[in-house]
Design an enzyme around this catalytic site. Structure first.
Site: not given
Ligand code: UD2
Length: 313
Positions: A147, A151, A191, A208, A215, A277
């Site tokens: 991804y 980009k 999330v 997780f 973030r 992550d």
């Molecule tokens: C985000 C963007 C991705 C990219 C990235 C850049 C989203 C969906 N994804 O990924 O497109 O731009 O940033 O770095 O916006 N988590 C939990 N429990 C859950 C789901 C997630 O704890 O049920 C945690 C996950 O492990 C992470 C955080 O929440 O630490 C954010 O996860 P995410 O999937 O919303 O977004 P991210 O930062 O991986």
């Protein structure tokens, strides 16, 4: 007023961008293939006299070229994409088709049919696991997923068209975007949408890892406004900009704020950390402020309260 072609118009960010463009007086042609976009997201725009829509896949070059020739946009806001890092790891080929192969098709349509600018949905994922936060646009780019790689490669493709053909290209590096219409139903969802759905159902959200990861969460209303500025302000030059708040929140803090919106909701539980992550993600919002005159307006607490009122889905 401008004529703006929006790809991914039925998606989360695309539908908000479309509405704000229309509200600002612009004429919009929306495009979506409904892979993840939803027709109901476009309900508020659908009957607007300055809005038209065509169902098509941007990676279908002849169809996109025909549409661009007919609509003759001044700007193209290219948001159609596969939007998840884990999904890009599960299906790299699909990621490259949607997030890279489509990019020169958009650039060529702009060049051939007279569009002067392209706004591209890039991502904080271009940086990978960065050493320095807040991260500025000049930081080393070290994508750690298909991804992020697609980009970053797309940004470079667009820079080539900017340099050779005089197009203005704005690459918007979105951080963690949240708000109404973010689909909570997929394991690849953001999330905040997942946690809202769980809490509303009276279920415990699963954090997780230890929840200390941070973030930079930005409201989709601010992101859409940044897109409108980039697409329509005539004095803006080509370049990348973080679309972020410059404020970090940990997952533990996020859950604490959200639980106040759902009185009686269960406490979170902790599961294993997610593979790959990133620990900390925080953007430097300076370039967006200086180059676009964009600063976010929605605080995380206000944005979450509005999201819960709106029903988050
Ligand atoms: C985000 C963007 C991705 C990219 C990235 C850049 C989203 C969906 N994804 O990924 O497109 O731009 O940033 O770095 O916006 N988590 C939990 N429990 C859950 C789901 C997630 O704890 O049920 C945690 C996950 O492990 C992470 C955080 O929440 O630490 C954010 O996860 P995410 O999937 O919303 O977004 P991210 O930062 O991986």
């Amino acid at each position: 007023m401008s004529r703006v072609l929006v790809t991914g118009a039925a998606g989360f960010i695309g539908s908000h961008t479309t509405e704000q463009l229309l509200a600002a007086g612009h004429t919009v042609c929306g495009v979506d293939n409904f892979r993840t976009g939803r027709a109901e997201n476009l309900a508020p725009a659908a009957c607007h006299p300055r809005f038209t829509f065509q169902e098509l896949d941007v990676a279908d070059a002849p169809a996109f070229d025909t549409l661009a020739a007919r609509f003759a946009p001044e700007a193209i806001v290219h948001l159609a994409a596969l939007v998840s890092v884990p999904e890009s790891i599960a299906d790299p080929a699909l990621n490259y088709r949607l997030n890279l192969h489509a990019t020169p098709i958009v650039a060529e349509a702009a060049r051939k049919h007279g569009a002067r600018r392209i706004v591209f949905a890039s991502s904080a994922a271009v940086y990978g696991d960065v050493a320095e936060t807040p991260t500025a646009e000049t930081a080393v780019k070290n994508p750690i997923s298909p991804y992020g790689a697609a980009k970053l490669a797309s940004e470079i493709v667009l820079l080539g068209h900017a340099g050779a053909f005089g197009l203005t290209v704005r690459s918007q590096r979105y951080f963690n975007v949240y708000g109404p219409r973010q689909d909570p139903r997929s394991p690849y969802s953001g999330v905040i949408s997942i946690f809202c759905q769980k809490l509303a159902a009276g279920e415990a959200p699963v954090i997780f890892g230890d929840g200390g990861q941070t973030r930079d969460f930005i409201s989709v209303h601010d992101v859409a406004r940044a897109n409108v500025i980039a697409a329509t302000r005539r004095d803006v030059q080509s370049g990348p900009a973080n679309i972020c708040t410059g404020k970090a929140a940990s997952l533990n803090e996020l859950v604490a704020i959200l639980r106040r919106q759902f009185p009686g909701a269960p406490a979170p539980v902790h599961g294993p950390a997610r593979d790959g992550d990133i620990r900390h993600s925080l953007g430097d919002p300076g370039a967006a402020a200086n180059e676009l005159g964009f600063s976010p307006r929605v605080s995380l607490a206000d944005g979450l309260a509005e999201l819960v009122r709106a029903g988050w889905g």
